[in-house]
Design a protein around this motif. Structure first.
Motif, PDB file in Angstrom:
ATOM      1  N   ASP A 119      42.236   9.789 -16.170  1.00  0.00           N
ATOM      2  CA  ASP A 119      42.395   9.141 -14.862  1.00  0.00           C
ATOM      3  C   ASP A 119      41.267   8.128 -14.735  1.00  0.00           C
ATOM      4  O   ASP A 119      40.105   8.495 -14.597  1.00  0.00           O
ATOM      5  N   PRO A 123      41.853   1.318  -9.041  1.00  0.00           N
ATOM      6  CA  PRO A 123      41.678   0.246  -8.057  1.00  0.00           C
ATOM      7  C   PRO A 123      42.412   0.582  -6.758  1.00  0.00           C
ATOM      8  O   PRO A 123      43.314   1.424  -6.757  1.00  0.00           O
ATOM      9  N   GLY A 161      44.608   3.547  -5.600  1.00  0.00           N
ATOM     10  CA  GLY A 161      44.323   3.937  -4.228  1.00  0.00           C
ATOM     11  C   GLY A 161      45.294   3.151  -3.356  1.00  0.00           C
ATOM     12  O   GLY A 161      45.042   2.001  -3.011  1.00  0.00           O
ATOM     13  N   TYR A 310      41.336  12.115   0.841  1.00  0.00           N
ATOM     14  CA  TYR A 310      41.165  11.819  -0.585  1.00  0.00           C
ATOM     15  C   TYR A 310      41.261  13.101  -1.420  1.00  0.00           C
ATOM     16  O   TYR A 310      41.936  13.142  -2.457  1.00  0.00           O
ATOM     17  N   THR A 334      34.763   7.878 -12.583  1.00  0.00           N
ATOM     18  CA  THR A 334      34.391   7.103 -11.390  1.00  0.00           C
ATOM     19  C   THR A 334      32.875   7.027 -11.319  1.00  0.00           C
ATOM     20  O   THR A 334      32.162   7.679 -12.080  1.00  0.00           O
ATOM     21  N   PHE A 342      34.638  15.452  -6.536  1.00  0.00           N
ATOM     22  CA  PHE A 342      35.395  16.074  -7.628  1.00  0.00           C
ATOM     23  C   PHE A 342      35.039  17.551  -7.796  1.00  0.00           C
ATOM     24  O   PHE A 342      35.892  18.368  -8.119  1.00  0.00           O
TER      25      PHE A 342
HETATM   26  N1  ARG Z   1      40.408   4.612  -5.725  1.00  0.00           N
HETATM   27  C1  ARG Z   1      39.180   5.309  -5.940  1.00  0.00           C
HETATM   28  C2  ARG Z   1      37.991   4.385  -5.601  1.00  0.00           C
HETATM   29  O1  ARG Z   1      38.137   3.187  -5.553  1.00  0.00           O
HETATM   30  C3  ARG Z   1      39.035   5.813  -7.352  1.00  0.00           C
HETATM   31  C4  ARG Z   1      40.099   6.792  -7.794  1.00  0.00           C
HETATM   32  C5  ARG Z   1      39.612   7.711  -8.868  1.00  0.00           C
HETATM   33  N2  ARG Z   1      40.571   8.712  -9.254  1.00  0.00           N
HETATM   34  C6  ARG Z   1      40.887   9.798  -8.523  1.00  0.00           C
HETATM   35  N3  ARG Z   1      41.789  10.626  -8.984  1.00  0.00           N
HETATM   36  N4  ARG Z   1      40.304  10.062  -7.393  1.00  0.00           N
HETATM   37  O2  ARG Z   1      36.913   4.871  -5.419  1.00  0.00           O
END
Ligand code: ARG
Length: 562
Positions: A119, A123, A161, A310, A334, A342
């Motif tokens: 993963d 974006p 996202g 989230y 990330t 996480f």
């Molecule tokens: N969209 C999130 C950000 O910009 C990162 C996503 C990472 N992956 C996940 N499964 N949460 O911070």
């Protein structure tokens, strides 16, 4: 691999002597004296209550008596106070190089018994990508390619996202500005997002409306869904363009929105395990453990207004991945600042038994400017990726007259190499300073230096036939290079085990330094001894094959000229 071969021989000798110890052979820290060292003598001495000298000499004597000694070694000696120094034979070096050359994975041990789900990218649609997303993409793609190089199957997901507050904000603006669906363009989104996001910071009422729109969208409001689809299409196309430029590829283009279908089921599973608690009207899961050194707040599954967060979508996504792919590992890339998020998610799914997969959070540090603060391009405060690419492009073009007339394809490959090698040479977890001037130089630990070395070696061997390797190593420059080639597997395994592409970047750099000094000190083209010349060409060809393959793991393509 060379270390394994040596370890096995030492193990055999230790067995004969009835000694039991973990036989670890390491690279010598005195390359002037030997290639490798066995440093278990002290341990043995303390276990068997003998002097290190006695034990060390005993082992060395045994090794020297082996009938196949000269096949493997040129010298094995004991050095006080307790080291066994090993110099390997030219025969062994060349035999292993031939094996590497004849195998398309350079004879690196292959595995295929586990599935890795990655993963990365992550974006957010309707919002500009930032440097953090760039790191996630590059590091994630490089780790994916490392895993594949080891033979494993991978599945990659960009995990957009796409269902967060930003969508509600943009839909609010679209309605307020009376924009037709077909008039939602990238320019419009790029323009409106920063404004509306700033407005929400000042105006509580607007903020509340945007949050309500987001919630209604998530609950299935059809009108909002039409806007959402369009925004996702427009923004998604731009995101795809950027990843294409970076040569980063995903198998799946799922987003947070796809996880919504799994929330209900995840909620039931967690509920059946009696893990939910109410806290100020919200549904939470307590994840604290006695051994925690840092604060570990509960995971919020559902807010008091029924909204999901989230953490909720990440849990539901794990359920989806488990059902569809049954991965053995799920790896997340990330910014390190998301570590606690996480940890909360992982603990919740483990408690609920949602997956057996091994869950790994692979965080990375921040990209800073020379001032030590998060990187900014000259043109603005929020560095858009296009601005960053352009900045590197311009600098590269300004370096030399010839760069101006270079093909766009070659130029883009070099821009990619500059950015990616700058990033991947760092320990993933560390912050680093993005010094474009330095990273664009052809000297030093830079992408251009590696590319330049490759192209130069290519010129030398270009029209030469690749024949065979005899069993001679001609001089120290030659020997150092050949031994480094043998250590490729060590670098790949280290990168794989730690999920740190920096081991591979480091290896490529070291290889380039050695091949440059090899080339400066051995005149391959006008070498009169044909056997010697053939041997050199063979070694250079293998070196370049390795550089190319390792650059590919780092997502760097080689241009036709530099
Ligand atoms: N969209 C999130 C950000 O910009 C990162 C996503 C990472 N992956 C996940 N499964 N949460 O911070």
């Amino acid at each position: 691999m060379i270390l394994k071969i040596l370890e096995n021989i030492i193990k055999e000798e230790l067995n004969k002597l009835n000694y039991e110890v973990d036989a670890k052979v390491i690279k010598s820290n005195r390359p002037d004296l030997c290639d490798y060292q066995f440093d278990g003598v002290f341990k043995l001495a303390s276990i068997y209550k003998k002097s290190p000298i006695e034990i060390g000499e005993e082992i060395v004597a045994c090794i020297n008596e082996r009938g196949d000694f000269s096949h493997y070694f040129s010298e094995v000696s004991f050095v006080k106070p307790g080291f066994i120094n090993i110099k390997i034979s030219d025969t062994l070096i060349n035999e292993l190089l031939v094996k590497m050359n004849e195998n398309d994975k350079f004879n690196i041990e292959q595995k295929n018994d586990e599935v890795f789900f990655l993963d990365y990218g992550g974006p957010n649609i309707a919002k500009p990508l930032h440097v953090g997303h760039l790191r996630s993409a590059i590091v994630g793609e490089a780790v994916k390619r490392t895993i594949e190089f080891k033979g494993y199957k991978t599945i990659s997901d960009v995990h957009l996202g796409d269902y967060g507050l930003q969508i509600g904000q943009v839909i609010y603006a679209i309605k307020r500005d009376n924009i037709n669906i077909e008039d939602i363009t990238l320019e419009y989104l790029e323009n409106v997002y920063p404004k509306i996001s700033a407005l929400c910071k000042q105006d509580e009422e607007v903020k509340k409306i945007c949050a309500d729109i987001t919630k209604d969208l998530q609950d299935g409001n059809l009108e909002y869904h039409k806007y959402f689809e369009k925004i996702k299409e427009v923004s998604g196309n731009d995101i795809k363009r950027l990843y294409k430029y970076l040569n980063v590829k995903f198998d799946l283009w799922y987003g947070e929105s796809d996880a919504y279908n799994y929330i209900e089921e995840a909620k039931n599973i967690i509920d059946s395990k009696k893990l939910f608690k109410m806290s100020e009207g919200a549904l939470v899961v307590e994840v604290k453990e006695d051994t925690d050194k840092k604060e570990m707040p509960p995971l919020i599954f559902e807010k008091s207004n029924g909204a999901y967060l989230y953490g909720t979508t990440d849990i539901a996504t794990i359920l989806q991945r488990e059902q569809d792919y049954k991965p053995d590992h799920i790896l997340y890339f990330t910014d390190l600042r998301q570590q606690m998020h996480f940890e909360q998610v992982f603990r919740t799914v483990k408690k609920a038994g949602i997956t057996d997969a091994n869950l790994e959070f692979l965080g990375f540090g921040t990209v800073n400017g020379k001032d030590g603060k998060p990187y900014k391009t000259r043109s603005g405060d929020a560095p858009k990726l296009d601005d960053l690419f352009n900045e590197v492009k311009e600098l590269f073009i300004s370096k030399k007259e010839e760069n101006k007339s270079m093909s766009l394809e070659d130029r883009d490959k070099i821009v990619n190499a500059i950015i990616k090698f700058a990033d991947l040479q760092n320990n993933r977890e560390k912050d680093y300073i993005f010094d474009i001037e330095k990273f664009s130089e052809v000297v030093g630990k830079t992408g251009p230096y590696i590319l330049y070395t490759y192209l130069r070696i290519n010129k030398i061997i270009e029209n030469k036939e690749i024949t065979t390797l005899n069993d001679i190593v001609y001089n120290d420059y030659d020997r150092n290079l050949r031994i480094k080639l043998l250590e490729l597997e060590l670098a790949v395994n280290n990168a794989f085990n730690t999920r740190m592409p920096s081991y591979i970047a480091e290896y490529i750099y070291d290889l380039c330094v050695l091949v440059n000094s090899f080339y400066q000190n051995n005149h391959v083209n006008n070498e009169e001894d044909k056997d010697k010349q053939n041997s050199f060409v063979y070694v250079l060809n293998l070196t370049n094959k390795i550089i190319k393959e390792m650059l590919n793991i780092l997502v760097i393509d080689i241009p036709s000229v530099m």
